[in-house]
Design an enzyme around this catalytic site. Sequence first.
Site, PDB file in Angstrom:
ATOM      1  N   ARG A 107       1.195   7.958   9.322  1.00 14.95           N
ATOM      2  CA  ARG A 107       1.269   9.254   8.629  1.00 14.95           C
ATOM      3  C   ARG A 107       0.484   9.257   7.318  1.00 14.95           C
ATOM      4  NH1 ARG A 107       6.772   9.561  11.070  1.00 14.95           N
ATOM      5  NH2 ARG A 107       6.696  11.308  12.514  1.00 14.95           N
TER       6      ARG A 107
ATOM      7  N   LEU B  64       1.494   0.543   4.955  1.00 15.03           N
ATOM      8  CA  LEU B  64       0.685   1.162   6.004  1.00 15.03           C
ATOM      9  C   LEU B  64       1.581   2.014   6.899  1.00 15.03           C
ATOM     10  CD1 LEU B  64      -1.826  -1.573   7.213  1.00 15.03           C
ATOM     11  CD2 LEU B  64      -2.051   0.107   5.396  1.00 15.03           C
ATOM     12  N   SER B  65       1.075   3.189   7.238  1.00 18.39           N
ATOM     13  CA  SER B  65       1.803   4.091   8.126  1.00 18.39           C
ATOM     14  C   SER B  65       0.789   5.011   8.789  1.00 18.39           C
ATOM     15  CB  SER B  65       2.785   4.944   7.306  1.00 18.39           C
ATOM     16  OG  SER B  65       3.174   6.088   8.051  1.00 18.39           O
TER      17      SER B  65
ATOM     18  N   GLY C 233      -0.657  -2.805  10.353  1.00 23.33           N
ATOM     19  CA  GLY C 233       0.771  -3.102  10.491  1.00 23.33           C
ATOM     20  C   GLY C 233       1.120  -3.400  11.952  1.00 23.33           C
ATOM     21  N   HIS C 234       0.571  -2.590  12.870  1.00 20.61           N
ATOM     22  CA  HIS C 234       0.814  -2.851  14.292  1.00 20.61           C
ATOM     23  C   HIS C 234       0.163  -4.173  14.717  1.00 20.61           C
ATOM     24  CE1 HIS C 234       0.999   1.686  14.163  1.00 20.61           C
ATOM     25  NE2 HIS C 234       2.122   1.406  14.780  1.00 20.61           N
TER      26      HIS C 234
ATOM     27  N   GLY D 136       1.163   4.651  18.971  1.00 23.50           N
ATOM     28  CA  GLY D 136      -0.291   4.753  18.832  1.00 23.50           C
ATOM     29  C   GLY D 136      -0.704   4.982  17.390  1.00 23.50           C
TER      30      GLY D 136
ATOM     31  N   LEU E  28      -2.853   3.223  15.776  1.00 21.89           N
ATOM     32  CA  LEU E  28      -2.558   1.860  15.328  1.00 21.89           C
ATOM     33  C   LEU E  28      -3.300   1.506  14.045  1.00 21.89           C
ATOM     34  CD1 LEU E  28      -2.638   0.062  18.799  1.00 21.89           C
ATOM     35  CD2 LEU E  28      -0.719   1.183  17.643  1.00 21.89           C
ATOM     36  N   HIS E  29      -2.650   0.643  13.263  1.00 17.44           N
ATOM     37  CA  HIS E  29      -3.250   0.145  12.014  1.00 17.44           C
ATOM     38  C   HIS E  29      -2.875  -1.324  11.860  1.00 17.44           C
ATOM     39  CE1 HIS E  29       0.820   0.593  10.584  1.00 17.44           C
ATOM     40  NE2 HIS E  29       0.790   1.903  10.797  1.00 17.44           N
TER      41      HIS E  29
ATOM     42  N   GLU F  70       9.470  -4.171   9.501  1.00 18.67           N
ATOM     43  CA  GLU F  70      10.502  -3.906   8.483  1.00 18.67           C
ATOM     44  C   GLU F  70      10.225  -2.611   7.729  1.00 18.67           C
ATOM     45  OE1 GLU F  70      10.769  -7.371   6.014  1.00 18.67           O
ATOM     46  OE2 GLU F  70      12.159  -8.343   7.419  1.00 18.67           O
TER      47      GLU F  70
END
Length: 275
Positions: free
Chosen positions: A184, A181-182, A33-34, A28, A30-31, A145
């Site tokens: 965190r 992007l993360s 990247g997802h 969850g 989400l950004h 990755e």
Amino acid sequence: MQTVRSSEELARARAEIEGTLALVTTMGALHAGHMALVEEARRRADRVAATIFVNPKQFGANEDFGSYPRRETEDGRMLEEAGCDLLWIPAVADIYPEGFSTSIHVAGLSERWEGEARPGHFDGVATVVARLLLSVRPDVALFGEKDFQQLAVIRRMVADLGVPVEIAAVPTVREADGLALSSRNAYLSDDERRRAVALPNALEEARKSILDGAPVSQVLQRAKQQLVDLGFLRIDYLALVDAATLEPVDAPAGEMRLIAAAVIGSTRLIDNLPV
Ligand code: PAF
């Protein structure tokens, strides 16, 4: 998009899916990247399923399981807009019912780098990913990755256990300034966010120096010093590794990866670049 919660609901929904199925597993928050994973999933299969499960088994005792961002409604909306067909949001008791006693340990690959800094982390990842793959039974599952070691551990686990699924890698998505992007990144203060870009910058500079023939140990030392000078409090590792085995390499050869984990403020960031 159909949202299901229990394993029974998932089994019913799965039985109705025709054609090929791609799976994007997430925790969850989400950004983009997802969303890149979902986009690639749509290219690779007739239908796309996603999971949202903040997996307690991959967090250490002093890590952020309790405070990990949870945004189920917004995540659901994003997945629906991205063209996801099925969303599974299991409860902890669904994934790990009473008496659950199995843990998957991928020896070697799991023990270095992230594994050393976060003991048990990859056992939690391998166990939950196996559990999710066996429940959803996708034809292909996509992983970013950004978590390069996680991808390697999952590939190994799937190959070793003969899980009938193709594992596909999707390149890291970055902010305009280069920060990966993360979920965190949300923990960073404005000042930390400005300084966090030193991590991808140090990796990029190191990559160029290695390709220009500079001695690897000197390049890595300089990159670490740069991060310390720019306010990173701790560097867990910054290494040049073989892209397949993740063993350190001290002279450039074949496909390599620069990998790093470093702490700014109270946030631990990881990143990596192909060399
Ligand atoms: O990368 C993640 O978000 C998690 O580690 C994963 C693969 C969903 C397993 O919990």
